[in-house]
Design a protein around this motif. Sequence first.
Motif, PDB file in Angstrom:
ATOM      1  N   ARG A 111     114.135  43.266 119.538  1.00  0.00           N
ATOM      2  CA  ARG A 111     115.203  44.763 119.561  1.00  0.00           C
ATOM      3  C   ARG A 111     114.253  45.711 121.258  1.00  0.00           C
ATOM      4  O   ARG A 111     112.316  45.329 119.702  1.00  0.00           O
ATOM      5  CB  ARG A 111     115.555  45.127 118.870  1.00  0.00           C
ATOM      6  CG  ARG A 111     116.646  44.486 118.438  1.00  0.00           C
ATOM      7  CD  ARG A 111     117.777  45.129 116.894  1.00  0.00           C
ATOM      8  NE  ARG A 111     117.502  47.011 117.609  1.00  0.00           N
ATOM      9  CZ  ARG A 111     117.926  47.668 116.296  1.00  0.00           C
ATOM     10  NH1 ARG A 111     118.088  47.667 115.074  1.00  0.00           N
ATOM     11  NH2 ARG A 111     118.450  49.152 117.340  1.00  0.00           N
ATOM     12  N   ARG A 135     125.712  51.508 114.824  1.00  0.00           N
ATOM     13  CA  ARG A 135     124.758  50.291 115.170  1.00  0.00           C
ATOM     14  C   ARG A 135     125.613  48.848 114.391  1.00  0.00           C
ATOM     15  O   ARG A 135     125.710  48.210 115.474  1.00  0.00           O
ATOM     16  CB  ARG A 135     124.593  50.801 113.480  1.00  0.00           C
ATOM     17  CG  ARG A 135     123.251  51.722 113.202  1.00  0.00           C
ATOM     18  CD  ARG A 135     123.043  52.319 112.333  1.00  0.00           C
ATOM     19  NE  ARG A 135     122.740  53.350 111.998  1.00  0.00           N
ATOM     20  CZ  ARG A 135     122.214  53.950 111.506  1.00  0.00           C
ATOM     21  NH1 ARG A 135     123.593  54.132 110.935  1.00  0.00           N
ATOM     22  NH2 ARG A 135     121.687  55.129 111.164  1.00  0.00           N
ATOM     23  N   MET A 154     126.577  48.297 118.680  1.00  0.00           N
ATOM     24  CA  MET A 154     125.395  47.535 119.553  1.00  0.00           C
ATOM     25  C   MET A 154     125.186  46.543 118.416  1.00  0.00           C
ATOM     26  O   MET A 154     124.613  45.799 119.425  1.00  0.00           O
ATOM     27  CB  MET A 154     123.965  48.472 118.954  1.00  0.00           C
ATOM     28  CG  MET A 154     124.322  50.157 119.600  1.00  0.00           C
ATOM     29  SD  MET A 154     122.780  51.386 118.474  1.00  0.00           S
ATOM     30  CE  MET A 154     121.514  50.233 118.063  1.00  0.00           C
ATOM     31  N   GLU A 160     120.899  45.281 125.958  1.00  0.00           N
ATOM     32  CA  GLU A 160     120.952  46.356 124.993  1.00  0.00           C
ATOM     33  C   GLU A 160     121.986  47.485 125.752  1.00  0.00           C
ATOM     34  O   GLU A 160     121.743  47.643 127.153  1.00  0.00           O
ATOM     35  CB  GLU A 160     119.086  46.314 125.017  1.00  0.00           C
ATOM     36  CG  GLU A 160     118.481  46.094 124.452  1.00  0.00           C
ATOM     37  CD  GLU A 160     117.089  45.965 124.254  1.00  0.00           C
ATOM     38  OE1 GLU A 160     116.598  46.571 125.431  1.00  0.00           O
ATOM     39  OE2 GLU A 160     116.530  45.506 123.830  1.00  0.00           O
ATOM     40  N   TRP A 171     122.169  51.303 126.851  1.00  0.00           N
ATOM     41  CA  TRP A 171     121.386  51.800 126.531  1.00  0.00           C
ATOM     42  C   TRP A 171     122.240  53.426 126.558  1.00  0.00           C
ATOM     43  O   TRP A 171     121.674  53.857 125.345  1.00  0.00           O
ATOM     44  CB  TRP A 171     120.506  52.666 127.294  1.00  0.00           C
ATOM     45  CG  TRP A 171     119.049  51.261 127.268  1.00  0.00           C
ATOM     46  CD1 TRP A 171     119.007  50.138 127.961  1.00  0.00           C
ATOM     47  CD2 TRP A 171     118.341  51.494 126.548  1.00  0.00           C
ATOM     48  NE1 TRP A 171     117.522  49.988 127.363  1.00  0.00           N
ATOM     49  CE2 TRP A 171     117.221  50.277 126.560  1.00  0.00           C
ATOM     50  CE3 TRP A 171     117.551  52.900 125.658  1.00  0.00           C
ATOM     51  CZ2 TRP A 171     115.572  50.165 125.754  1.00  0.00           C
ATOM     52  CZ3 TRP A 171     116.446  52.144 124.517  1.00  0.00           C
ATOM     53  CH2 TRP A 171     115.705  50.966 125.126  1.00  0.00           C
ATOM     54  N   ILE A 215     122.834  53.084 122.069  1.00  0.00           N
ATOM     55  CA  ILE A 215     121.436  53.278 121.463  1.00  0.00           C
ATOM     56  C   ILE A 215     121.443  54.468 121.533  1.00  0.00           C
ATOM     57  O   ILE A 215     120.610  55.566 120.609  1.00  0.00           O
ATOM     58  CB  ILE A 215     120.054  52.518 122.253  1.00  0.00           C
ATOM     59  CG1 ILE A 215     120.067  50.737 122.072  1.00  0.00           C
ATOM     60  CG2 ILE A 215     119.144  52.701 121.811  1.00  0.00           C
ATOM     61  CD1 ILE A 215     119.138  49.936 122.600  1.00  0.00           C
ATOM     62  N   ASN A 272     121.097  57.844 118.019  1.00  0.00           N
ATOM     63  CA  ASN A 272     120.032  58.421 118.279  1.00  0.00           C
ATOM     64  C   ASN A 272     120.048  59.956 118.276  1.00  0.00           C
ATOM     65  O   ASN A 272     119.896  60.507 117.061  1.00  0.00           O
ATOM     66  CB  ASN A 272     118.565  58.088 118.859  1.00  0.00           C
ATOM     67  CG  ASN A 272     118.612  56.555 118.674  1.00  0.00           C
ATOM     68  OD1 ASN A 272     118.189  56.075 118.158  1.00  0.00           O
ATOM     69  ND2 ASN A 272     117.617  56.074 120.451  1.00  0.00           N
TER      70      ASN A 272
END
Length: 312
Positions: A163, A254, A257, A263, A265, A268, A272
């Motif tokens: 990751r 999560r 994801m 990935e 973004w 993500i 975050n």
Amino acid sequence: MDVATGIIILSETLLGALGNCSLLYHYLFLYCTEGRVRATDFILMHLTVSNSLAILSKGLPQTLAALGLTHFISDLECCLLRYVQRLAKCMSIGTTCVLSVFQAIMVSPMDSCCKDLKVKAPQYVTVSVSFCWILYVSVNIIFPVYILYISGNWSMINITNKRDLGYCYSYDNENVSGPVYLILLVLPELLFSVLIVWANGSMILFLYRHKQRVQHIHRNHVSSRSSAESRATQRILVLVSTFVYFYILASLFRIFMALFDDENWWLINTENIISLCFPTVSPFLVMRRDSPVFRASFAMMKNKKSRYHTPK
């Protein structure tokens, strides 16, 4: 998009660091002046420490990564950083669970099944919080040790998941870390989540019954004491409900994801930002104007100042 994400995470980091440091200062001030703190304040102090660890370990590197400084730490530093992040996340849910269960026991009616625990509960707070620290410090150390092992044996271990965290790469072996992660981290989190839901439901039920009961009570000394107890319970309910809301929201992201092989973004960055929301806002939920922590600390500061200026 990256610059906007970096600015948002930087704002959360600065605001959360300011709030948690201020709250921790007041708890330490109370401890130094009185020699002890209340059970709820002791739990909130440890929650503040876990929030500070989350902000420093995740907020700062994510800000630098979003602003363009990527992969600036080594594999060893990445392991240590991920260890602190996991520890802070686990301690956040652990201390929130202890806070919810403790308050639910303390506000339960005298004829409930928890009546015998009302006297003993404050004595178990230190043991419970210490158990959470020992448990999660020991459990989470497995993952950095495992990563360091496979990093020195690339030819022997098949890395199945890599990751990109922005500031470093996180490696994983699903055949080994998956069951370990499930047993040691997921199951305790599920248990704590069930206890939090039970404690919140119990407190809401108590407040509802209390509201119906005090409608027929007109004596001032009884109603004022009951209302103070209700306000304290409501403050804790707001704090815990905020944690549950952001915890569920971050968990959903999560899961999304994990469902995507590539990935994403956007997911993500959103995860975050959401994961830093509770560590940022929680100290300001505690530092309300009517908070007993700040009433007591400011009163002691005022009395101390008045003694120095009292004429002889």
